[in-house]
Design an enzyme around this catalytic site. Structure first.
Site, PDB file in Angstrom:
ATOM      1  N   GLY A 102       0.812  -1.213   0.000  1.00 24.44           N
ATOM      2  CA  GLY A 102       0.000   0.000   0.000  1.00 24.44           C
ATOM      3  C   GLY A 102       0.846   1.263   0.000  1.00 24.44           C
ATOM      4  CG  ASN A 182      -5.475   2.962   9.720  1.00 27.30           C
ATOM      5  OD1 ASN A 182      -5.888   3.989   9.190  1.00 27.30           O
ATOM      6  ND2 ASN A 182      -4.458   2.959  10.540  1.00 27.30           N
ATOM      7  N   GLY A 231      -1.762  -6.379  -0.124  1.00 21.08           N
ATOM      8  CA  GLY A 231      -2.037  -7.804   0.021  1.00 21.08           C
ATOM      9  C   GLY A 231      -2.211  -8.269   1.455  1.00 21.08           C
ATOM     10  CB  CYS A 357       3.140   2.834  13.382  1.00 22.37           C
ATOM     11  SG  CYS A 357       1.771   3.715  12.689  1.00 22.37           S
TER      12      CYS A 357
HETATM   13  N1  PLP Z   1      -3.081   2.720   4.322  1.00 18.93           N
HETATM   14  C1  PLP Z   1      -3.772   2.181   5.328  1.00 18.93           C
HETATM   15  C2  PLP Z   1      -5.150   2.677   5.622  1.00 18.93           C
HETATM   16  C3  PLP Z   1      -3.215   1.155   6.088  1.00 18.93           C
HETATM   17  O1  PLP Z   1      -3.914   0.622   7.098  1.00 18.93           O
HETATM   18  C4  PLP Z   1      -1.905   0.707   5.777  1.00 18.93           C
HETATM   19  C5  PLP Z   1      -1.258  -0.333   6.601  1.00 18.93           C
HETATM   20  O2  PLP Z   1      -1.423  -0.377   7.798  1.00 18.93           O
HETATM   21  C6  PLP Z   1      -1.230   1.292   4.692  1.00 18.93           C
HETATM   22  C7  PLP Z   1      -1.851   2.293   3.990  1.00 18.93           C
HETATM   23  C8  PLP Z   1       0.139   0.827   4.283  1.00 18.93           C
HETATM   24  O3  PLP Z   1       0.068  -0.399   3.592  1.00 18.93           O
HETATM   25  P1  PLP Z   1       1.354  -1.379   3.508  1.00 18.93           P
HETATM   26  O4  PLP Z   1       1.581  -1.914   4.879  1.00 18.93           O
HETATM   27  O5  PLP Z   1       0.975  -2.428   2.521  1.00 18.93           O
HETATM   28  O6  PLP Z   1       2.491  -0.531   3.001  1.00 18.93           O
END
Ligand code: PLP
Length: 415
Positions: A102, A182, A231, A357
């Protein structure tokens, strides 16, 4: 008189718990012993996804760019995965670019718009975005662009009049808003956001990392321009994701190299990951058709309803907004999430305080702050998140564990 730091009974309790936890010997965090309620942080790899990818780790390891026959089989597998991902989004396969996840997808979308539409200097992001969007917005600013933040209401929903105001103020290249949050699971009013952005000539990127496969998304019905997905939030492994770019849009790659992905993302393809993402997308699509979302939502609702009975004053953040059925963000008034997390970990419950995080540092969540929650409520908040692999028994056991942990902390606080 010596100045000894004042440690409250609660502080002592937290430290004692932390010490006990750190000194537990031989404790292994594994699926057999842990009730996993942290699926927004990451998900397990689904059995059918593992099955699909294994041949590409074992025998079919050849480089898809090679000229021999074996490479053609691998190329076909990559293209099948592209079709599977596109089908989940209502998109065309050639619009899907595989990325490392992402974060890369988000950075790529932002960088492309910044490079190709430099005269539209403004980027608008939502106040509750993921760190990947905030940090990428920082890059936008460093490259001479300008960033504005669209506020949210107390439920975590973008305030549309405020967004329209920001769009009217300055020529905007991109509006980058998460489709689902999230931490709270709150689902953005994406159709309205697109309407407002389009009226101002701006493009729209949706961070759909948490939404894909959980909501029936269709990029032809909600005509955004870019969509990022990951993924490991949908039962594929970590390190694979995709950026969908509407064919209406010009695009500039972030990573350049050997011309892979039709010159849109350099670097030898992560074939096992790509195949896994395709299989995961197909399973998610099937799940949406078979009502998996409703089953997961029923478990989450039952968890919240049971806890509301057992924990007076419990707060469910974003409860009045459309929410993912996988997510529960709960405020436990008067308690500190740090202590609760420790007790729940000891009870074998894996959940988190805010996003992953943040839970390491346990800073109050910026998402909850943006929703106008006071610091005490924010720091009393835990996030529980489900997947299609979470069972009713696990959900009920978690209710008991949470209410025991809450009672124990309340007893300690009462002296
Ligand atoms: N965007 C959101 C809303 C997420 O929850 C996350 C991962 O926690 C990301 C982006 C980042 O994705 P990735 O861990 O595949 O880089």
């Amino acid at each position: 008189m010596g100045t000894r730091p004042l440690v409250s009974p609660f502080g002592k309790f937290v430290w004692a718990m932390a010490w006990a936890l750190a000194h537990q010997r031989g404790r292994v965090l594994n699926a057999a012993r842990v009730i996993y309620l942290d699926s927004n942080a990451t998900t397990c790899v689904a059995p059918e996804v593992l099955e699909a990818m294994l041949p590409f780790l074992r025998d079919q390891f050849v480089n898809p760019s090679a000229t021999y026959r074996a490479a053609r089989t691998v190329r076909r597998a990559v293209e099948k995965a592209r079709e599977q991902v596109a089908a989940l989004l209502g998109a065309d396969a050639e619009e899907v670019i595989f990325t490392s996840g992402g974060t890369e997808a988000i950075n790529t979308a932002h960088a492309s718009v910044r490079a190709l539409w430099p005269e539209r200097r403004r980027l608008i992001i939502g106040a509750t975005e993921h760190a990947a969007v905030w940090e990428s917005a920082q890059r936008w600013r460093q490259s001479g662009g300008e960033v504005a933040v669209a506020p949210v209401d107390r439920q975590g929903l973008i305030l549309l009049p405020a967004l329209e105001q920001l769009l009217a103020e300055a020529p905007t290249g991109l509006v980058s808003i998460m489709w689902a949050n999230n931490e709270t699971g709150v689902v953005a009013p994406m159709a309205e956001i697109v309407r407002a952005a389009q009226a101002a000539g701006a493009q729209v990127h949706a961070d759909a990392v948490q939404a894909v496969g959980k909501l029936a998304l269709d990029v032809t019905k909600v005509p955004i321009d870019y969509l990022s997905l990951s993924g490991h939030k949908m039962h594929a492994p970590k390190g694979i994701g995709a950026l969908w770019v509407s064919k209406r849009r010009r695009f500039q790659p972030l990573l350049v190299g050997g011309g892979q992905e039709n010159e849109r993302r350099g670097g030898t393809e992560n074939v096992p990951g790509v195949v896994a993402l395709g299989a995961a997308a197909a399973a998610m699509k099937q799940g949406l058709a078979e009502g998996t979302e409703a089953k997961v939502r029923a478990l989450r609702d039952r968890f919240e309803a049971a806890l509301q009975q057992q924990v007076p004053g419990l707060r469910i953040h974003g409860a009045e907004a459309p929410r993912l059925g996988t997510t529960s963000s709960l405020g436990f008034p008067g308690l500190d999430a740090a202590g609760l997390l420790i007790l729940l970990d000891q009870a074998g419950i894996a959940c988190s305080a805010g996003s992953a995080c943040h839970s390491a540092a346990l800073h109050p969540s910026p998402v909850l702050a943006a929703m106008g929650l006071d610091a005490a409520t924010a720091s009393s908040t835990l996030r529980f998140s489900w997947s299609r692999f979470t069972t009713a028994e696990e959900t009920d056991a978690a209710v008991q564990a949470v209410s025991r942990a809450v009672n124990r902390m309340r007893q300690v606080a009462a002296g």
